[in-house]
Design an enzyme around this catalytic site. Structure first.
Site, short mmCIF file in Angstrom:
data_model
loop_
_atom_site.label_atom_id
_atom_site.label_comp_id
_atom_site.label_asym_id
_atom_site.label_seq_id
_atom_site.Cartn_x
_atom_site.Cartn_y
_atom_site.Cartn_z
N ASP A 90 0.94 -1.24 0.00
CA ASP A 90 -0.06 -0.04 0.03
C ASP A 90 1.03 1.23 -0.14
O ASP A 90 0.45 2.43 -0.38
CB ASP A 90 -0.96 0.09 1.10
CG ASP A 90 -0.30 -0.11 2.70
OD1 ASP A 90 1.00 -0.29 2.74
OD2 ASP A 90 -0.98 -0.04 3.58
N GLU A 91 2.01 1.27 0.18
CA GLU A 91 3.19 2.26 0.50
C GLU A 91 3.31 2.74 -0.82
O GLU A 91 3.95 4.09 -1.10
CB GLU A 91 4.24 1.84 1.24
CG GLU A 91 4.07 1.46 2.66
CD GLU A 91 5.36 1.32 3.46
OE1 GLU A 91 6.15 2.21 3.15
OE2 GLU A 91 5.26 0.74 4.39
N TYR B 101 12.16 2.50 -0.54
CA TYR B 101 11.43 0.83 -0.36
C TYR B 101 10.00 1.07 -1.54
O TYR B 101 10.09 0.32 -2.33
CB TYR B 101 10.97 0.70 1.02
CG TYR B 101 9.93 -0.75 1.07
CD1 TYR B 101 10.52 -2.02 0.82
CD2 TYR B 101 8.63 -0.26 1.45
CE1 TYR B 101 9.52 -2.89 0.87
CE2 TYR B 101 7.71 -1.36 1.40
CZ TYR B 101 8.37 -2.53 1.13
OH TYR B 101 7.17 -3.66 1.15
N1 LIG Z 1 5.35 -7.26 5.97
C1 LIG Z 1 4.46 -6.39 5.44
O1 LIG Z 1 3.87 -5.81 6.08
C2 LIG Z 1 4.31 -6.28 3.94
C3 LIG Z 1 3.27 -5.18 3.60
C4 LIG Z 1 3.01 -5.08 2.06
C5 LIG Z 1 3.78 -6.03 1.16
N2 LIG Z 1 4.83 -6.69 1.57
C6 LIG Z 1 5.62 -7.19 0.61
O2 LIG Z 1 5.54 -8.72 0.74
C7 LIG Z 1 6.82 -9.53 0.60
C8 LIG Z 1 7.26 -10.12 1.51
O3 LIG Z 1 7.45 -9.60 2.90
P1 LIG Z 1 7.89 -9.93 4.36
O4 LIG Z 1 7.46 -8.88 5.52
O5 LIG Z 1 7.73 -11.53 4.39
O6 LIG Z 1 9.29 -9.83 4.12
P2 LIG Z 1 10.81 -10.35 4.69
O7 LIG Z 1 11.86 -9.19 4.81
O8 LIG Z 1 10.40 -11.01 6.01
O9 LIG Z 1 11.28 -11.49 3.62
C9 LIG Z 1 11.80 -11.21 2.38
C10 LIG Z 1 12.53 -12.61 2.07
O10 LIG Z 1 13.25 -12.13 0.73
C11 LIG Z 1 14.36 -12.76 0.63
N3 LIG Z 1 15.23 -11.77 -0.16
C12 LIG Z 1 15.48 -10.70 -0.33
N4 LIG Z 1 16.02 -10.24 -1.29
C13 LIG Z 1 16.24 -11.51 -1.90
C14 LIG Z 1 17.06 -11.78 -3.20
N5 LIG Z 1 17.51 -10.51 -3.85
N6 LIG Z 1 16.88 -12.91 -3.76
C15 LIG Z 1 16.32 -13.93 -2.97
N7 LIG Z 1 15.67 -13.75 -1.85
C16 LIG Z 1 15.46 -12.48 -1.48
C17 LIG Z 1 14.82 -12.39 2.33
O11 LIG Z 1 16.27 -13.46 2.47
C18 LIG Z 1 13.77 -12.90 2.70
O12 LIG Z 1 13.55 -13.99 3.28
C19 LIG Z 1 7.91 -8.50 -0.02
O13 LIG Z 1 7.81 -8.35 -1.24
C20 LIG Z 1 7.04 -6.93 0.77
O14 LIG Z 1 7.51 -5.86 0.09
C21 LIG Z 1 5.08 -6.85 3.10
#
Ligand SMILES: NC(=O)c1ccc[n+]([C@@H]2O[C@H](COP(=O)([O-])OP(=O)(O)OC[C@H]3O[C@@H](n4cnc5c(N)ncnc54)[C@H](O)[C@@H]3O)[C@@H](O)[C@H]2O)c1
Length: 346
Positions: free
Chosen positions: A134-135, A158
């Site tokens: 949503d950001e 981000y």
């Molecule tokens: N957590 C939230 O509130 C939220 C909200 C909206 C969207 N998102 C999106 O959801 C997705 C997951 O979020 P999350 O909170 O689980 O994040 P997280 O940081 O817990 O997990 C991200 C994972 O991606 C892996 N990763 C990062 N860069 C990488 C690369 N270059 N190659 C391979 N692996 C890589 C990391 O090792 C990690 O395990 C993300 O795309 C994030 O932008 C998260």
């Protein structure tokens, strides 16, 4: 028929919950692809699989790869074709993007280009889901909530890098006919979340008698707010989108003659809560006393917004709804952390 799916970022917070949800609710085979940085943690799998039998656990295969590099022939042969790709891998912590923006461009734009380019080479891909946020819409005024195709207005590296990944995904659908769905999630919380995130970190502070810093506006009269969404509800919405992809796409584009056609779906949180209300709920559910101060964080730290909001009407009117209220899931999460306190430490 049983499917085989690839979850990038599978060892991350939402990734491992999505994998657990798929294992629990389908007969699909899952591959997790992750580079295991500070937020990726294979112990999540071991912990979530406690009590599961060997056959069930064997439905998950783990591949190590950093998507900043293209998918090589070797990795490709390990994946060996899948029906669906859930692309969650990303650098995801906003504060870190303000310190180190280039890593976020590499992980969220370049890495997305690499997975899209790999998907383009596949023969029978049914769907690629790109996890956005949503950001990308930027700050929302009180009462305002953004719809799927509203303009973007990123305020930190981000969200800009996530928006960049989205635009690439849309371009790959329109140029190469890749079937793509983009999701916009709100603030997600749940079990085995990284302990530096607001909810587990607040519980840790309460437990250790530390003062909670509540981010607020300039005159410290109004705490910042977010819509919160439980991780298991995110997983259920993703399966809903997967199972209804064609229907959702035809509804979204029924009146649209021209322009890019790529399904975008907002996944709404059940309730908007300000930072203080969240801390009060955690205090109530845990029984730890709350000591707090409001601080003017947002004007001293550019890139932080007081409020984000998306409109969830599209997916809700198509038939999806969250299974939990914020209060139910937050209580469940707090009780889980109290039983598993090692997941609060970092
Ligand atoms: N957590 C939230 O509130 C939220 C909200 C909206 C969207 N998102 C999106 O959801 C997705 C997951 O979020 P999350 O909170 O689980 O994040 P997280 O940081 O817990 O997990 C991200 C994972 O991606 C892996 N990763 C990062 N860069 C990488 C690369 N270059 N190659 C391979 N692996 C890589 C990391 O090792 C990690 O395990 C993300 O795309 C994030 O932008 C998260």
């Amino acid at each position: 028929m049983s499917k085989k799916v690839l979850v990038t970022g599978g060892a991350g917070f939402i990734g491992h919950i999505l994998i657990k949800y798929i294992i629990d609710n389908t007969d699909w085979e899952v591959i997790s692809l992750d580079r295991l940085d500070y937020s990726g943690n294979l112990n999540r799998f071991e912990h979530m699989f406690k009590g599961y039998d060997k056959n069930t656990k064997s439905r998950l295969k783990i591949i190590y790869h950093d998507l900043k590099s293209e998918i090589s022939n070797l990795i490709e042969s390990q994946i060996n074709d899948v029906d669906i790709i859930y692309h969650l891998a990303a650098s995801s912590h906003v504060d870190r993007s303000i310190v180190d923006p280039l890593t976020f461009v590499q992980d969220n734009v370049l890495a997305t280009a690499n997975i899209l380019n790999y998907a383009r080479s596949m023969n029978n891909l049914e769907l690629l889901v790109y996890f956005s946020t949503d950001e990308v819409f930027g700050p929302a005024k009180p009462g305002q909530s953004f719809k799927e195709w509203d303009r973007y207005n990123s305020t930190n590296p981000y969200s800009a890098a996530k928006a960049g990944g989205e635009e690439l995904a849309i371009a790959f659908e329109n140029t190469y006919n890749l079937p793509i769905a983009i999701t916009h999630c709100m603030n997600v919380y749940g079990e085995r979340q990284h302990p530096e995130k607001y909810i587990p970190n607040t519980l840790w502070k309460l437990k250790n008698n530390k003062k909670i810093t509540i981010h607020a506006n300039k005159d410290k009269s109004k705490p910042g707010s977010r819509h919160y969404l439980y991780s298991e509800d995110v997983a259920s919405s993703v399966l809903f989108i997967t199972n209804n992809y064609k229907k959702l796409k035809s509804i979204q584009f029924s009146n649209k003659e021209i322009g890019p056609k790529c399904l975008k779906v907002n996944i709404p949180g059940t309730k908007e809560l300000d930072n203080l209300e969240v801390a009060q709920l955690i205090s109530n559910f845990s029984g730890f006393d709350l000591d707090y101060e409001l601080v003017d964080f947002h004007s001293s730290r550019p890139g932080h917004d007081l409020r984000y909001a998306i409109d969830g009407e599209f997916i809700m009117s198509a038939g999806w709804k969250p299974n939990y209220t914020v209060e139910e899931s937050l209580e469940r999460m707090v009780q889980w952390y109290l039983k598993n306190p090692e997941w609060l430490e970092f």
